[in-house]
Scaffold this motif. Sequence first.
Motif, PDB file in Angstrom:
ATOM      1  N   GLU A 128       0.866  -0.798  -0.327  1.00 50.77           N
ATOM      2  CA  GLU A 128      -0.081   0.189   0.037  1.00 50.77           C
ATOM      3  C   GLU A 128       1.121   0.969  -0.262  1.00 50.77           C
ATOM      4  OE1 GLU A 128      -2.657  -0.531   2.959  1.00 50.77           O
ATOM      5  OE2 GLU A 128      -4.124  -1.859   2.987  1.00 50.77           O
ATOM      6  N   LYS A 129       2.303   1.224   0.528  1.00 49.22           N
ATOM      7  CA  LYS A 129       2.469   2.570   0.904  1.00 49.22           C
ATOM      8  C   LYS A 129       3.635   2.301  -0.464  1.00 49.22           C
ATOM      9  CE  LYS A 129       4.686   5.298   3.489  1.00 49.22           C
ATOM     10  NZ  LYS A 129       3.996   7.163   4.171  1.00 49.22           N
ATOM     11  N   ALA A 130       4.027   1.346  -0.944  1.00 47.99           N
ATOM     12  CA  ALA A 130       4.660   1.384  -2.386  1.00 47.99           C
ATOM     13  C   ALA A 130       3.805   1.720  -3.434  1.00 47.99           C
ATOM     14  CB  ALA A 130       5.205   0.324  -2.799  1.00 47.99           C
ATOM     15  N   GLU A 131       2.680   1.509  -3.118  1.00 45.11           N
ATOM     16  CA  GLU A 131       1.381   2.634  -4.837  1.00 45.11           C
ATOM     17  C   GLU A 131       1.419   3.975  -4.568  1.00 45.11           C
ATOM     18  OE1 GLU A 131      -1.933  -0.515  -3.932  1.00 45.11           O
ATOM     19  OE2 GLU A 131      -0.966  -2.189  -4.925  1.00 45.11           O
ATOM     20  N   GLN A 132       1.087   4.142  -2.831  1.00 43.41           N
ATOM     21  CA  GLN A 132       1.210   5.387  -2.670  1.00 43.41           C
ATOM     22  C   GLN A 132       2.105   6.494  -2.624  1.00 43.41           C
ATOM     23  OE1 GLN A 132      -0.082   5.509   1.746  1.00 43.41           O
ATOM     24  NE2 GLN A 132      -1.542   4.364   1.708  1.00 43.41           N
ATOM     25  N   ALA A 133       3.465   5.835  -2.998  1.00 46.43           N
ATOM     26  CA  ALA A 133       4.229   6.661  -3.215  1.00 46.43           C
ATOM     27  C   ALA A 133       4.339   7.133  -4.770  1.00 46.43           C
ATOM     28  CB  ALA A 133       5.737   6.242  -2.539  1.00 46.43           C
ATOM     29  N   LEU A 134       4.009   5.624  -5.256  1.00 48.97           N
ATOM     30  CA  LEU A 134       3.344   5.536  -7.162  1.00 48.97           C
ATOM     31  C   LEU A 134       2.823   7.033  -7.512  1.00 48.97           C
ATOM     32  CD1 LEU A 134       4.383   1.785  -8.193  1.00 48.97           C
ATOM     33  CD2 LEU A 134       5.528   4.272  -8.743  1.00 48.97           C
ATOM     34  N   ASP A 135       1.745   7.247  -6.700  1.00 42.99           N
ATOM     35  CA  ASP A 135       0.644   7.823  -7.575  1.00 42.99           C
ATOM     36  C   ASP A 135       1.051   8.897  -6.718  1.00 42.99           C
ATOM     37  OD1 ASP A 135      -2.052   7.993  -7.510  1.00 42.99           O
ATOM     38  OD2 ASP A 135      -2.236   9.165  -5.843  1.00 42.99           O
ATOM     39  N   PHE A 136       1.615   9.812  -5.917  1.00 39.68           N
ATOM     40  CA  PHE A 136       1.669  10.900  -5.838  1.00 39.68           C
ATOM     41  C   PHE A 136       3.312  11.500  -6.756  1.00 39.68           C
ATOM     42  CE2 PHE A 136       5.251  13.637  -3.484  1.00 39.68           C
ATOM     43  CZ  PHE A 136       4.039  14.428  -2.442  1.00 39.68           C
ATOM     44  N   VAL A 137       4.044  10.201  -6.626  1.00 39.32           N
ATOM     45  CA  VAL A 137       5.265  11.319  -8.311  1.00 39.32           C
ATOM     46  C   VAL A 137       5.047  10.969  -9.587  1.00 39.32           C
ATOM     47  CG1 VAL A 137       6.659   9.865  -6.464  1.00 39.32           C
ATOM     48  CG2 VAL A 137       6.331   8.283  -8.258  1.00 39.32           C
ATOM     49  N   GLY A 138       3.507  10.424  -9.920  1.00 41.55           N
ATOM     50  CA  GLY A 138       3.197  10.082 -10.494  1.00 41.55           C
ATOM     51  C   GLY A 138       2.798   9.149 -11.675  1.00 41.55           C
ATOM     52  N   LEU A 139       3.423   7.625 -11.475  1.00 40.86           N
ATOM     53  CA  LEU A 139       4.068   6.748 -12.059  1.00 40.86           C
ATOM     54  C   LEU A 139       2.806   5.706 -11.950  1.00 40.86           C
ATOM     55  CD1 LEU A 139       7.949   7.008 -11.239  1.00 40.86           C
ATOM     56  CD2 LEU A 139       6.209   8.335 -13.677  1.00 40.86           C
ATOM     57  N   SER A 140       1.633   5.518 -11.658  1.00 45.19           N
ATOM     58  CA  SER A 140       0.738   4.602 -11.142  1.00 45.19           C
ATOM     59  C   SER A 140       1.145   3.831 -12.399  1.00 45.19           C
ATOM     60  CB  SER A 140      -0.322   4.656 -10.794  1.00 45.19           C
ATOM     61  OG  SER A 140      -0.026   5.807  -9.517  1.00 45.19           O
ATOM     62  N   HIS A 141       0.969   4.100 -13.605  1.00 45.70           N
ATOM     63  CA  HIS A 141       0.968   3.075 -14.940  1.00 45.70           C
ATOM     64  C   HIS A 141       2.309   2.614 -15.014  1.00 45.70           C
ATOM     65  CE1 HIS A 141       3.113   7.192 -16.211  1.00 45.70           C
ATOM     66  NE2 HIS A 141       3.592   6.435 -16.817  1.00 45.70           N
ATOM     67  N   VAL A 142       3.395   3.021 -14.607  1.00 46.13           N
ATOM     68  CA  VAL A 142       4.513   1.766 -14.823  1.00 46.13           C
ATOM     69  C   VAL A 142       4.422   0.338 -13.256  1.00 46.13           C
ATOM     70  CG1 VAL A 142       5.563   3.623 -16.088  1.00 46.13           C
ATOM     71  CG2 VAL A 142       6.016   3.569 -13.985  1.00 46.13           C
ATOM     72  N   ALA A 143       4.029   1.212 -12.586  1.00 45.39           N
ATOM     73  CA  ALA A 143       3.893  -0.308 -11.627  1.00 45.39           C
ATOM     74  C   ALA A 143       4.507  -1.282 -11.474  1.00 45.39           C
ATOM     75  CB  ALA A 143       2.778  -0.025 -10.767  1.00 45.39           C
ATOM     76  N   ASN A 144       3.905  -2.066 -13.074  1.00 46.39           N
ATOM     77  CA  ASN A 144       4.151  -3.505 -13.464  1.00 46.39           C
ATOM     78  C   ASN A 144       5.124  -3.540 -13.987  1.00 46.39           C
ATOM     79  OD1 ASN A 144       2.658  -4.577 -11.028  1.00 46.39           O
ATOM     80  ND2 ASN A 144       0.714  -3.740 -12.310  1.00 46.39           N
ATOM     81  N   ARG A 157      11.807   9.659 -10.770  1.00 51.99           N
ATOM     82  CA  ARG A 157      10.982   9.373 -10.489  1.00 51.99           C
ATOM     83  C   ARG A 157      10.912   8.554  -8.937  1.00 51.99           C
ATOM     84  NH1 ARG A 157       6.414  13.113 -11.742  1.00 51.99           N
ATOM     85  NH2 ARG A 157       7.144  15.144 -12.882  1.00 51.99           N
ATOM     86  N   VAL A 158      10.970   7.696  -9.185  1.00 50.46           N
ATOM     87  CA  VAL A 158      11.145   6.718  -8.487  1.00 50.46           C
ATOM     88  C   VAL A 158      11.940   6.599  -7.519  1.00 50.46           C
ATOM     89  CG1 VAL A 158      11.754   3.796  -8.119  1.00 50.46           C
ATOM     90  CG2 VAL A 158      10.909   4.398 -10.332  1.00 50.46           C
ATOM     91  N   ALA A 159      12.856   6.764  -7.632  1.00 51.94           N
ATOM     92  CA  ALA A 159      14.201   8.022  -6.469  1.00 51.94           C
ATOM     93  C   ALA A 159      13.337   7.945  -6.135  1.00 51.94           C
ATOM     94  CB  ALA A 159      15.593   7.850  -7.175  1.00 51.94           C
ATOM     95  N   PHE A 160      12.675   9.371  -6.195  1.00 50.93           N
ATOM     96  CA  PHE A 160      11.523   9.786  -5.349  1.00 50.93           C
ATOM     97  C   PHE A 160      10.683   9.013  -3.957  1.00 50.93           C
ATOM     98  CE2 PHE A 160      11.608  14.126  -6.894  1.00 50.93           C
ATOM     99  CZ  PHE A 160      13.004  14.175  -7.118  1.00 50.93           C
ATOM    100  N   ALA A 161      10.219   7.814  -4.956  1.00 50.59           N
ATOM    101  CA  ALA A 161       9.413   7.287  -4.830  1.00 50.59           C
ATOM    102  C   ALA A 161      10.020   6.474  -3.741  1.00 50.59           C
ATOM    103  CB  ALA A 161       8.476   6.371  -5.662  1.00 50.59           C
ATOM    104  N   LEU A 162      10.681   6.115  -3.759  1.00 46.24           N
ATOM    105  CA  LEU A 162      11.552   4.796  -2.915  1.00 46.24           C
ATOM    106  C   LEU A 162      12.237   5.234  -1.838  1.00 46.24           C
ATOM    107  CD1 LEU A 162      13.287   2.040  -2.475  1.00 46.24           C
ATOM    108  CD2 LEU A 162      14.702   3.124  -3.663  1.00 46.24           C
ATOM    109  N   ALA A 163      12.293   7.408  -1.678  1.00 51.40           N
ATOM    110  CA  ALA A 163      12.866   7.727  -0.758  1.00 51.40           C
ATOM    111  C   ALA A 163      11.509   7.999   0.588  1.00 51.40           C
ATOM    112  CB  ALA A 163      12.982   8.854  -0.828  1.00 51.40           C
ATOM    113  N   LEU A 164      10.022   8.233  -0.506  1.00 51.66           N
ATOM    114  CA  LEU A 164       8.957   9.014   0.329  1.00 51.66           C
ATOM    115  C   LEU A 164       8.521   6.967   1.094  1.00 51.66           C
ATOM    116  CD1 LEU A 164       7.765  10.306  -2.254  1.00 51.66           C
ATOM    117  CD2 LEU A 164       8.603  11.283  -0.327  1.00 51.66           C
ATOM    118  N   THR A 165       8.667   6.263   0.295  1.00 51.09           N
ATOM    119  CA  THR A 165       8.319   4.781   1.284  1.00 51.09           C
ATOM    120  C   THR A 165       8.808   5.043   2.572  1.00 51.09           C
ATOM    121  OG1 THR A 165       9.855   3.445   0.573  1.00 51.09           O
ATOM    122  CG2 THR A 165       7.444   3.435  -0.529  1.00 51.09           C
ATOM    123  N   THR A 166       9.977   4.888   2.486  1.00 56.79           N
ATOM    124  CA  THR A 166      10.415   4.546   4.354  1.00 56.79           C
ATOM    125  C   THR A 166      10.603   5.610   5.116  1.00 56.79           C
ATOM    126  OG1 THR A 166      12.272   7.033   4.401  1.00 56.79           O
ATOM    127  CG2 THR A 166      13.011   4.702   3.148  1.00 56.79           C
TER     128      THR A 166
END
Length: 254
Positions: A128-144, A157-166
């Motif tokens: 859930e946290k990973a999905e929220q971070a992806l949505d935040f950075v605008g990358l939900s469409h590349v999740a899979n 953007r993934v690097a930003f999201a990875l930082a946010l998941t912590t």
Amino acid sequence: MLEIEKLTKRFGGLTAVRDVSVTIETGKINAIIGPNGAGKTTFFNLISGVHLPSDGRITFKGQDVTRAGADRMAQLGISRTFQTTALFDRATVLDNLIVGHRLRTRSGLWDVLARTKRLREEERACREKAEQALDFVGLSHVANRVAADISQEERKRVAFALALTTGPSVVLLDEPAGGVNPEETVGLAALIRKMVGNGLTVCLIEHKMDMIMNLADKIMVLNYGEKIAEGTPAEIRANPHVIEAYLGSEHAAA
């Protein structure tokens, strides 16, 4: 939020950072600029716990964290990105991000072997946290999608999201716009503003001066490991020492 006092780092006979004091201000965009080799990344490595300082003191939310390592700093709420975004390229983008939130989980070997309720709940929370971070950075469409197949801008953007998941309160961004085009740079700057607008404190290193001057609330300038200036973008543009050491006349204030 983050107080740095007389921070120094020596590698043998080389002093990479010398006697630097600065405050990373809460809820602001703090920037660090300077020529190549000025000590910027070493400074980031010190305040994120990758390197321990030779001298000086680091205080985070009133707690002395000078000797804390990178894992402890991350647990306290200081997260960072790196100049080169290293991902598990054969894994999906979402799976890369699920790893980030493991910092906040408590399951051990027994939980894994027995597939305990705690493990299942933590796995769900990580997803859930990973999905929220992806949505935040605008990358939900590349999740899979496999991480190797996404663009350089998407990797940033993934690097930003990875930082946010912590679950950070401070995010350190090392050249977040490196290797992307001007239009993508504008989008990343907007994302940084969005992060601060959602309660985070940001400190970034960046060489793109147009971006920094339009984005930062406060700028510190390093040269040969020493702080030579600190102030607002307008003050930095007008500082003769910064112009001489780094900016050049084309960036000087009119």
